[in-house]
Write a protein that holds these residues in place. Structure first.
Motif, PDB file in Angstrom:
ATOM      1  N   LEU A 123       0.848  -1.190   0.000  1.00 22.81           N
ATOM      2  CA  LEU A 123       0.000   0.000   0.000  1.00 22.81           C
ATOM      3  C   LEU A 123       0.887   1.245   0.000  1.00 22.81           C
ATOM      4  O   LEU A 123       0.645   2.205  -0.737  1.00 22.81           O
TER       5      LEU A 123
ATOM      6  N   ALA B 163       3.853   1.399  -1.145  1.00 23.80           N
ATOM      7  CA  ALA B 163       4.570   1.474  -2.435  1.00 23.80           C
ATOM      8  C   ALA B 163       3.707   2.173  -3.485  1.00 23.80           C
ATOM      9  O   ALA B 163       4.227   2.690  -4.475  1.00 23.80           O
ATOM     10  N   GLY B 164       2.394   2.172  -3.305  1.00 19.22           N
ATOM     11  CA  GLY B 164       1.514   2.959  -4.164  1.00 19.22           C
ATOM     12  C   GLY B 164       1.294   2.388  -5.548  1.00 19.22           C
ATOM     13  O   GLY B 164       1.119   1.184  -5.725  1.00 19.22           O
TER      14      GLY B 164
ATOM     15  N   ARG C 289       2.894   1.645  -8.229  1.00 17.16           N
ATOM     16  CA  ARG C 289       3.665   0.546  -8.795  1.00 17.16           C
ATOM     17  C   ARG C 289       3.019  -0.796  -8.434  1.00 17.16           C
ATOM     18  O   ARG C 289       3.004  -1.734  -9.222  1.00 17.16           O
TER      19      ARG C 289
END
Lengths: 408, 408
Positions: free
Chosen positions: A71, A73-74, A76
């Motif tokens: 989460l 890391a968003g 990606r």
């Protein structure tokens, strides 16, 4: 829609009836079973044997930490390739190659799916066209049959005499050969077998491979439960039996042994051309397994030392106690070699199996799945015994009492 | 598989080609575009316009808290009904009834799916049989066409003249009527339109409803982007246009405006008989949307006061700046009334659109989706402008520079 198409369509969805499927009990009307009822309620803690209890057996450690990292890391991790995060597929392909004893091509030979159900759906969709013949074991996981029917395929049943012994699963290899001779070019089966817990012997796997090679058959092996293997049992992986890579798709996932079902994660690996089709289809079915969830796969095959053994021992202890309860009551039951399903045979009853299952729920607070979901098994019920130990044993005793009440 | 079946099957998957689909750029070989190249690299921060940037626009607040609560709740949340948690469907049905202006039956009229893609797949699978005719807008979301083809349906295209004005979407209603006269009994469309951002006017929605009623047509309305509605725009919900409940399925989800795509959540609501079929199918496609993830839907339509307005304003500002860049370069572009897609028209180029898109990526670090994915639009590209504002504007300038380089 034309009338003909409408009729066909109604048939297609009738074949998919889910009212008796595990997990759907909430949607079952109690039906008019009051007039069938013998005796009152049998008290005891409610047990839902239709699926494992992830409260009794908690998810494998580390899952939520990996989720939170993903989460953070968003984007990606939210938007992976349709076939799933490339990094995670590299890690998994190494673990799965070591586990199954045959190489796994991370880039071309793996696809992460929403649960093993997702993998099974995509594999059948990629391999079955209208009119195709498919060899299906009886009994076996109910979705196999439903999937083949949904895509217009015809199942050629192959009997498994699972009560014959415990050294072999009991597949009728002559029937399998006959199915291939009759034109089946796909063989779809679960190993360990769902619902019986039977594991195919090395000899059986070898002979299936020989037959598949002789008839150019593709094999989809659902090995969802293969890690929960009991003491002194051995397991032969279909994909390591010498068939060309292009002929075998293996399906696994961390939903069962590892209790990660709430994350909906599975993987199919093997034949690159089939994986490629599965990805094309996933792009229109669900795009991808939920991006953040995929990271939970990093815990798989990397559990702390002893974790898996402990889980196996705990399940084996429940299995043995339930077998004692059922056998003491003369309910013939195969000893599962792996997994957490038991498939006891009931004596002739004065009520139909579907009604007995509803009565069990109403009078004894026990939910089981009728054997008819898995093939022509009107005399069996399936229990997923991944439950609180004491509650499961007490519920099994209530089943036995109910069998006595409704015996013909 | 017979040769005929094999050929059909190859066609079926060819129609699903994903190489140019958004998000799949990692799998594209650069191809032999070196000999087409004019000029060197244009430097700038890479922008992937194929999907929104959830790092630039963070997920709606509260999502991860609800996820954690669900995880703590354990089995109850891991194993919901196939159509999704009953509690959550009750909450959502109230919000969706208020939002769309027509009642939603929580129990019989809702299904939670793995993303809106999952809902779209199940709806088409439930409604399209081999040989059925389906009215499809051109241009529209690429999966609509692919789904219809996968199930053996025939699309009857209906043109949308989206450059005509901005008061109406520009749907050719005479063509829609002709499609119904030719036998189409399903109309599948996105509103706001993907890729153009056009919103159907109240008059258009009313006339679609009149035609659907006259020809007994069922409508699947994909309203994924309808909440991101720009200043002074109004929105007419298909399901509130007076058709019988049984004739409309609406699809929405929190993947776009709310940036929750990484959780894969969608919902279909409306016609109970269709929802029932969708659930039967979901049982074999993926069982259910990931159990823990479903809880994230509790944040939807309950964002903090001002959150949605702020998000809309931020997108509108990017939209306006990009429109300025493209229009200054004479790239005709419709003003999107909602959503975050722009669909500029390119002048005639000396290279094919697919090559131009690859060159854009190679030379300018910009990823866009070719117009050909959405219909016969070889002169357009789609941008999802839910991106970092400054990076998006700079990338749009690089697109313009590349257009000048490759102009015929």
């Amino acid at each position: 829609m034309s009338d003909l198409a409408a009729a066909r369509s109604i048939d297609r969805f009738a074949a998919l009836a889910t009212a008796d499927a595990p997990g759907q009990e909430l949607r079952q009307a109690a039906g008019n079973i009051g007039n069938l009822m013998r005796g009152g309620r049998i008290s005891g803690r409610a047990v839902d044997f239709s699926h494992g209890d992830v409260d009794a057996f908690a998810p494998a450690p580390g899952a939520s930490d990996h989720f939170s990292e993903a989460l953070a890391a968003g984007g990606r991790q939210a938007y992976t390739e349709y076939r799933g995060s490339a990094d995670i597929r590299v890690e998994l392909s190494e673990a799965l190659a070591a586990y199954t004893g045959a190489p796994v091509a991370a880039d071309s030979g793996t696809i992460i799916t929403p649960g093993t159900q997702g993998a099974l759906f995509l594999a059948v969709a990629a391999l079955v066209n209208s009119g195709d013949k498919v060899a299906i074991v009886q009994p076996d996981y109910f979705a196999n049959r439903k999937l083949v029917e949904f895509f217009g395929g015809h199942q050629l049943p192959v009997t498994m005499d699972y009560l014959r012994g415990s050294e072999e699963a009991g597949l009728d290899l002559a029937q399998l050969k006959a199915a291939f001779e009759a034109g089946a070019r796909l063989f779809l089966f679960s190993n360990p077998n769902n619902p019986t817990g039977a594991v195919y012997s090395r000899r059986e796997i070898h002979e299936i491979a020989q037959l598949a090679a002789a008839f150019d058959v593709t094999i989809v092996a659902d090995q969802l439960y293969s890690r929960l293997l009991y003491t002194n049992q051995s397991y032969a992986h279909m994909r390591a039996a010498g068939l060309p890579e292009e002929r075998v798709i293996t399906i696994m996932g961390p939903s069962k042994t590892e209790s990660l079902s709430g994350y909906r994660l599975g993987i199919a690996f093997g034949a690159p051309a089939v994986i490629e089709r599965m990805e094309r289809l996933q792009a229109i079915v669900s795009l991808r397994a939920a991006g953040y969830n995929q990271a939970v796969l990093r815990t798989w095959f990397r559990e702390p030392a002893g974790w898996l053994d402990e889980r196996i021992q705990a399940h084996q202890a429940i299995r043995d106690d339930l077998l004692d309860v059922f056998r003491a009551a003369d309910l013939t039951t195969r000893t599962p070699q792996a997994g957490s399903y038991l498939f006891p045979t009931l004596p002739p009853l004065a009520v139909e199996l579907g009604d007995f299952v509803r009565l069990l729920r109403r009078q004894a607070d026990v939910i089981v799945t009728p054997g008819t979901e898995f093939g022509p098994c009107p005399c069996s019920i399936r229990l997923n015994f991944s439950q609180d130990h004491a509650a499961a044993v007490a519920a099994a005793r209530r089943i036995v009492e109910m069998v006595h009440r409704y015996r013909r």
